[in-house]
Write an enzyme that holds these catalytic residues in place. Structure first.
Site, mmCIF file in Angstrom:
data_model
loop_
_atom_site.group_PDB
_atom_site.id
_atom_site.type_symbol
_atom_site.label_atom_id
_atom_site.label_comp_id
_atom_site.label_asym_id
_atom_site.label_seq_id
_atom_site.Cartn_x
_atom_site.Cartn_y
_atom_site.Cartn_z
ATOM 1 N N TYR A 72 -25.062 -40.491 -19.062
ATOM 2 C CA TYR A 72 -24.461 -39.537 -18.112
ATOM 3 C C TYR A 72 -25.129 -38.170 -18.228
ATOM 4 C CZ TYR A 72 -20.893 -37.230 -15.298
ATOM 5 O OH TYR A 72 -20.247 -36.547 -14.308
ATOM 6 N N PHE A 124 -36.288 -28.687 10.191
ATOM 7 C CA PHE A 124 -36.027 -30.125 10.285
ATOM 8 C C PHE A 124 -34.581 -30.325 10.757
ATOM 9 C CE2 PHE A 124 -34.806 -34.199 8.295
ATOM 10 C CZ PHE A 124 -35.721 -35.003 8.935
ATOM 11 N N ASP A 125 -34.285 -31.485 11.376
ATOM 12 C CA ASP A 125 -32.955 -31.627 11.994
ATOM 13 C C ASP A 125 -31.795 -31.495 11.004
ATOM 14 O OD1 ASP A 125 -33.704 -34.095 11.008
ATOM 15 O OD2 ASP A 125 -33.082 -35.250 12.746
ATOM 16 N N ASP A 215 -39.346 -26.111 2.251
ATOM 17 C CA ASP A 215 -38.829 -27.462 2.487
ATOM 18 C C ASP A 215 -40.043 -28.373 2.345
ATOM 19 O OD1 ASP A 215 -37.881 -29.840 3.429
ATOM 20 O OD2 ASP A 215 -37.259 -29.105 5.394
HETATM 21 C C1 LIG Z 1 -36.562 -35.953 5.569
HETATM 22 C C2 LIG Z 1 -36.577 -34.506 5.565
HETATM 23 C C3 LIG Z 1 -35.465 -33.765 5.128
HETATM 24 C C4 LIG Z 1 -34.155 -34.396 4.714
HETATM 25 O O1 LIG Z 1 -34.328 -35.284 3.691
HETATM 26 P P1 LIG Z 1 -33.487 -36.641 3.537
HETATM 27 O O2 LIG Z 1 -34.035 -37.218 2.289
HETATM 28 O O3 LIG Z 1 -33.747 -37.473 4.748
HETATM 29 O O4 LIG Z 1 -32.063 -36.270 3.415
HETATM 30 C C5 LIG Z 1 -35.571 -32.393 5.138
HETATM 31 N N1 LIG Z 1 -36.685 -31.784 5.560
HETATM 32 C C6 LIG Z 1 -37.766 -32.461 5.993
HETATM 33 C C7 LIG Z 1 -38.981 -31.738 6.445
HETATM 34 C C8 LIG Z 1 -37.736 -33.845 6.022
HETATM 35 O O5 LIG Z 1 -38.799 -34.511 6.476
#
Ligand SMILES: *Cc1c(COP(=O)(O)O)cnc(C)c1O
Length: 459
Positions: A72, A124-125, A215
């Site tokens: 853990y 990103f979305d 990111d």
């Molecule tokens: C995929 C992605 C995310 C989110 O990551 P997940 O692992 O799908 O939750 C964030 N930013 C970018 C640029 C991504 O390609």
């Protein structure tokens, strides 16, 4: 003669895929409410929906899984991952999360408040989702060149420094959560951000007392493009380039499902202990204790190994060239495709492919449905459905780019598969004049609608 590039691996295990008929696919997609996310995977022949978590792990990663430490607290797998992250990114502090959006959730719980602005290149979305869910605003400061699908620019993912400075200058710094730059810029077509742009964005952010976050989902592909396209980097190692990129940032969020070639996982990297400690509380609430946070020990082991494999030049060369191989084939057929080709995907310009379908009938979604019924190829709409409604006016947003993305899983498909995909796209292109109507929304969720939307075909 120089020998051509080739995959620096051979295949040890295979998974059979079912080649369905057109009639089967037409029934399946109707049952799926014309939403490609609703299909069962066995109803798809070549799955280019996403490169996220769909890669093939190596024998070394699978063997690392067997050595996972499931304690853990303080597991050896945690320390192994900590060392790998420090080595590849330079960040001293990190928190494991179950995937990239969880990293965003934890970090934004500290940084983003109602009414804030979060400037950067195209968010990103899920990043935008986490910002808007907190009633803050994502401000897209990507360079204008990004919306011209045929213009050749080596770093179309770049931030427009003037646009960014306007946001920073005209708002009090406590209203700016952070500046966040996505590498590569997925929404703009998997386009890289240059080292000099990262350096300048960091300088500007810090001048106005704002934190700079990267990111980093496709940081290794971004580093590869810097090596190939930016002066002064040709002789540098991918990992040195990656460390330099991160050296400008105060933190990073990572979806390990992309460039770290694992099926699940993510993390946050921090320069300073203060922010790390604040985020740790949220990590414990949302993800798990700070030494596993949403990941099992074995998965942290596979991730540590994947970070090294994903930053090997020969691997990146074969991957990005495979994307280019598909892009070139499609382009040679005269099909409108976004250029330069992205690092992880080919983006087909649906506005040009289906010029008669009005934007209100979602041409990119219409085209993605055609690729599926034609040959069982699943891509994804990156356009108005994904852009969602304006959070204030609730009107549909119609972005400049209305594309179908064909994203390539890592180490999964061969170039024969790419030949097949190109023929599917060509067949649809040859009968494009018969495609006269698009789709209509039957049901949609209030946020991030494209994942769960129900559609109807117009006739
Ligand atoms: C995929 C992605 C995310 C989110 O990551 P997940 O692992 O799908 O939750 C964030 N930013 C970018 C640029 C991504 O390609």
């Amino acid at each position: 003669m120089d020998l051509p590039f080739t995959e620096p691996f051979k295949i040890k295990m295979v998974e059979n895929i079912y080649r369905s008929t057109k009639e089967e696919r037409e029934n399946w997609i109707k049952d799926a409410s014309f939403n490609l996310f609703n299909l069962k995977s066995e109803q798809v022949f070549i799955d280019l929906l996403t490169d996220s978590g769909t890669g093939a792990m190596s024998d070394k990663q699978w063997s690392a899984i067997m050595l996972g430490d499931e304690s853990y607290a303080g597991a050896s797998s945690y320390y192994k991952l900590k060392d790998a992250i420090k080595d590849i990114t330079g960040f001293n502090f990190f928190l494991p999360t179950h995937q990239g959006r969880a990293a965003e959730n934890v970090l934004f719980s500290v940084l983003v408040k109602e009414g804030d602005l979060v400037p950067g290149n195209s968010h990103f979305d899920t990043t935008k989702g986490h910002i808007e869910f907190r009633k803050a605003i994502a401000v897209d400061c990507t360079i204008d060149a990004a919306s011209d699908t045929t213009l050749w620019h080596p770093f179309k993912g770049n931030v427009d420094l003037e646009k960014l400075e306007n946001v920073l200058k005209n708002n009090p710094s406590e209203k700016i959560s952070c500046v966040i730059v996505t590498i590569t810029n997925n929404t703009a077509g998997g386009q890289p951000v240059s080292m000099s742009n990262l350096r300048e964005v960091a300088k500007l952010s810090h001048k106005y007392g704002v934190k700079f976050i990267i990111d980093s989902a496709r940081f290794a592909e971004n580093a590869y493009f810097i090596k190939l396209r930016e002066d002064g980097y040709a002789d540098k190692d991918i990992r040195d380039i990656a460390r330099e990129m991160f050296s400008y940032a105060d933190g990073m969020t990572m979806s390990s499902k992309k460039d770290a070639i694992v099926n699940m996982g993510g993390f946050i990297g921090f320069r300073e202990e203060g922010l790390f400690r604040q985020a740790s509380t949220y990590n414990i609430i949302y993800e798990g204790f700070i030494t596993y946070g949403g990941m099992s020990g074995r998965d942290m082991n596979a991730l540590a190994q994947g970070l090294y494999e994903g930053t090997e030049f020969s691997y990146l060369e074969s991957r990005i060239n495979q994307v280019g191989y598909l892009g070139t084939k499609i382009k040679v057929y005269g099909i409108p495709v976004l250029e330069p080709f992205g690092g992880h995907a080919i983006f087909i310009d649906a506005k040009k492919f289906l010029p008669d379908i009005p934007k209100e009938e979602f041409p990119a979604q219409t085209l993605a449905l055609e690729f599926y019924t034609e040959g069982g190829v699943r891509g994804v709409e990156i356009g108005a459905l994904m852009a969602d409604r304006d959070p204030v006016t609730r009107q549909n947003r119609f972005p400049d780019l209305e594309t179908v993305r064909l994203a390539l899983p890592r180490r999964v498909y061969t170039n024969n598969h790419m030949d097949y995909v190109a023929e599917v796209v060509r067949n649809v292109f040859e009968r494009k004049d018969q495609i006269k109507r698009g789709v209509k929304i039957k049901w949609e969720a209030p946020i991030m609608r494209h994942f769960t939307i129900d559609l109807e075909r117009l006739h």
